[in-house]
Motif scaffolding. Structure first.
Motif, PDB file in Angstrom:
ATOM      1  N   LYS A 242     -16.087   7.126  63.530  1.00  0.00           N
ATOM      2  CA  LYS A 242     -16.227   8.364  62.762  1.00  0.00           C
ATOM      3  C   LYS A 242     -17.092   8.166  61.517  1.00  0.00           C
ATOM      4  O   LYS A 242     -17.270   7.053  61.019  1.00  0.00           O
ATOM      5  N   TRP A 243     -17.607   9.273  61.011  1.00  0.00           N
ATOM      6  CA  TRP A 243     -18.469   9.272  59.833  1.00  0.00           C
ATOM      7  C   TRP A 243     -17.637   9.470  58.576  1.00  0.00           C
ATOM      8  O   TRP A 243     -16.831  10.396  58.487  1.00  0.00           O
ATOM      9  N   VAL A 244     -17.820   8.603  57.581  1.00  0.00           N
ATOM     10  CA  VAL A 244     -17.196   8.741  56.268  1.00  0.00           C
ATOM     11  C   VAL A 244     -18.205   9.439  55.368  1.00  0.00           C
ATOM     12  O   VAL A 244     -19.254   8.880  55.054  1.00  0.00           O
ATOM     13  N   ASP A 245     -17.890  10.668  54.979  1.00  0.00           N
ATOM     14  CA  ASP A 245     -18.858  11.531  54.296  1.00  0.00           C
ATOM     15  C   ASP A 245     -18.749  11.397  52.785  1.00  0.00           C
ATOM     16  O   ASP A 245     -17.685  11.619  52.202  1.00  0.00           O
ATOM     17  N   ALA A 329     -25.091  11.249  52.731  1.00  0.00           N
ATOM     18  CA  ALA A 329     -24.633   9.958  52.218  1.00  0.00           C
ATOM     19  C   ALA A 329     -23.308   9.603  52.877  1.00  0.00           C
ATOM     20  O   ALA A 329     -22.415  10.450  53.004  1.00  0.00           O
ATOM     21  N   GLY A 330     -23.181   8.356  53.306  1.00  0.00           N
ATOM     22  CA  GLY A 330     -21.941   7.907  53.917  1.00  0.00           C
ATOM     23  C   GLY A 330     -22.170   6.769  54.877  1.00  0.00           C
ATOM     24  O   GLY A 330     -23.249   6.167  54.914  1.00  0.00           O
ATOM     25  N   HIS A 331     -21.157   6.490  55.692  1.00  0.00           N
ATOM     26  CA  HIS A 331     -21.271   5.387  56.649  1.00  0.00           C
ATOM     27  C   HIS A 331     -20.262   5.572  57.771  1.00  0.00           C
ATOM     28  O   HIS A 331     -19.319   6.380  57.675  1.00  0.00           O
ATOM     29  N   GLY A 348     -25.067   3.627  58.478  1.00  0.00           N
ATOM     30  CA  GLY A 348     -24.808   4.428  57.285  1.00  0.00           C
ATOM     31  C   GLY A 348     -26.091   4.701  56.539  1.00  0.00           C
ATOM     32  O   GLY A 348     -27.164   4.201  56.897  1.00  0.00           O
ATOM     33  N   PHE A 349     -25.959   5.501  55.479  1.00  0.00           N
ATOM     34  CA  PHE A 349     -27.151   5.839  54.698  1.00  0.00           C
ATOM     35  C   PHE A 349     -26.767   6.117  53.256  1.00  0.00           C
ATOM     36  O   PHE A 349     -25.791   6.822  52.969  1.00  0.00           O
ATOM     37  N   LEU A 350     -27.533   5.554  52.341  1.00  0.00           N
ATOM     38  CA  LEU A 350     -27.456   5.870  50.926  1.00  0.00           C
ATOM     39  C   LEU A 350     -28.870   6.171  50.459  1.00  0.00           C
ATOM     40  O   LEU A 350     -29.805   5.466  50.820  1.00  0.00           O
TER      41      LEU A 350
END
Length: 517
Positions: A242-245, A329-331, A348-350
């Protein structure tokens, strides 16, 4: 020790095949790094990359650790700079973040010298509290060279104790990926130019057994690296990580990129980040062009407006149409599931404010090699990888949040909201200890060390209430004299640097750039 010329795994359970799903920077960094580190161990590495599918391709700025990656895969810094039209980077210049017409620099190097176990910045604070504040930037060699538009290579025996610094690179991401592809294929990495249609799971283990392609291939493997970008085809779609937003903490969710011709010869060996009403704009100088982009919050600005702002600020003729990128943003909740590890955007992406996208690729690969599994992929290894990577993402996230939290751009909705927003607990603790007594806190898996945090606190004029009482061992006059000597040492060291444009010009010549005396 001589490598085994006839490699045979020690046991039947050893990993013998690694499949990298997706190419681009992440895919080829993964493939070449694993090929270099696993050399002589009989591991076959395959990259499935479709030439029909484009990549994001705007990750053009790095941090100094990237040069360790070059070394690990057998490349010299100059090889990369030449092949990718790269340039040196001493840090990041932040324009307008602390208010209109302000700027400060985040350097790759230390500030001043400690004494009697007391950090330099405590003596600097002592003078500030006495009404004798000096510019912290005067005690950083990187910052001094950036101011002068000069550059030199670090040496093993610097001219003085303050001539210690590091450097990173800017490069054309597409050319860098092409270089890695060439290096990888020379190392025997197999390239399959095809589109992955779906993954097949093993009915007993739940691990990925093979990848099916549009051309009808079935590619089996023991270990799979997901480099499929934002889609996260294996880790997200197939294995349901799952995605952590984090968009509530970092609301910028769009970027528009557009390269342009340079107005002058290369003379700024650093990245520039300029605050705008709805976000910020990057400037990355390369040998053949300038990379530009506007990172913004879609709640504050439309795509067409963002493109217009960016186009209107270009220093030269645009060299391509606007490239719009949507992100959050998240992972992924788990970066390693079963026999699959997500790397790059698949994990993920920042936002690229501190040039950490490629760093996160590199550290993921380093952790993977450190925890390299057998075919059973012991869950304990995955658990440690996931724990450490989560912490790393959180630490970088908090450093980026500090930029927004400390801003001094009043009367603009995005910036006012970010200043007022509550901080994550660990960051709030850091900021509280700094404000109390200039205490710099370092947690596990910090990507940015004390000088980086200090550059932010000083740049945003966040002076603590008091300094370390141990700094009072010296009188104010003694501290002033010591800082005078340090400033003289910085100026002397910077005198050995040469115009950055000369360094870049030498990259295209037969001779390698020389190190400073």
């Amino acid at each position: 020790m001589q490598a085994n010329s006839d490699p045979k795994p020690d046991g039947a359970d050893a990993i013998r095949s690694v499949v990298v799903a997706g190419g681009g920077t992440a895919g080829w960094m993964a493939a070449t790094y694993l090929a270099a580190r696993l050399e002589g161990q009989g591991v076959k590495i395959t990259v499935i990359e479709s030439s029909a599918i484009g990549t994001v391709g705007v990750g053009e700025a790095t941090v100094p650790a990237i040069r360790d990656f070059f070394k690990a895969i057998g490349l010299h810094d100059f090889d990369v700079l030449r092949a990718s039209n790269g340039t040196p980077k001493l840090g990041i210049d932040f324009a307008g973040w602390a208010g209109e017409n302000t700027r400060f620099f985040h350097p790759f190097g230390l500030y001043g010298l400690s004494s009697r176990g007391v950090p330099f910045h405590q003596y600097w604070l002592k003078l500030a509290h006495a009404g004798r504040r000096r510019d912290l930037a005067d005690y950083s060699l990187c910052t001094e060279m950036a101011r002068q538009g000069t550059f030199m290579l670090p040496v093993d025996n610097p001219v003085n104790e303050l001539a210690v610094f590091d450097w990173a690179v800017h490069f054309d991401a597409a050319r860098f990926a092409a270089l890695l592809r060439e290096v990888g294929q020379q190392r025997g990495i197999q390239l399959i130019d095809d589109v992955i249609t779906h993954a097949v799971l093993d009915g007993q283990t739940g691990h990925i057994a093979q990848l099916e392609t549009k051309a009808g291939l079935s590619v089996t493997g023991d270990l799979f690296i997901d480099c499929t970008g934002f889609r996260s085809m294996l880790l997200g779609e197939t294995l349901d990580s799952k995605w952590v937003d984090w968009t509530g903490l970092l609301p910028c969710d769009r970027a528009v990129a557009m390269p342009c011709a340079a107005a002058t010869a290369f003379d700024r060996p650093y990245t520039t980040s300029t605050a705008r009403e709805a976000g910020w704009q990057w400037r990355i100088p390369l040998q053949h062009r300038v990379g530009n982009g506007y990172v913004y919050a879609s709640s504050q600005l439309g795509d067409d407006e963002a493109a217009a702002v960016l186009r209107g600020s270009l220093e030269g003729a645009p060299l391509a149409d606007p490239n719009f990128i949507r992100f959050g943003a998240g992972h992924r909740q788990s970066f390693w599931v079963g026999n699959c590890i997500g790397v790059g955007l698949a994990a993920g992406f920042l936002e690229p404010l501190e040039s950490t996208a490629i760093t996160l690729i590199q550290t993921a690969l380093e952790k993977l090699v450190d925890l390299f599994p057998d075919r059973h992929c012991d869950p304990a290894l995955a658990a440690e990888f996931n724990r450490a990577t989560t912490l790393e993402y959180e630490r970088i996230r908090d450093f980026i949040i500090l930029h927004y939290h400390a801003n001094r751009r009043h009367g603009q909705p995005l910036w006012d909201a970010m200043r007022a927003a509550p901080l994550p607990d660990k960051l709030a603790h850091k900021v509280a200890l700094w404000r109390a007594r200039g205490k710099l806190v370092r947690y596990e898996w910090e990507a940015f060390l004390d000088p980086s945090w200090l550059s932010m606190y000083a740049g945003f004029d966040m002076l603590p209430a008091r300094h370390d009482p141990l700094a009072d061992h010296f009188t104010q006059a003694q501290v002033e004299q010591a800082l005078d000597h340090m400033r003289e040492a910085i100026v002397a060291a910077a005198g050995h640097a040469r115009p950055a444009r000369d360094f870049v010009a030498r990259l295209s010549g037969a001779a390698a750039p020389v190190r400073a005396a």
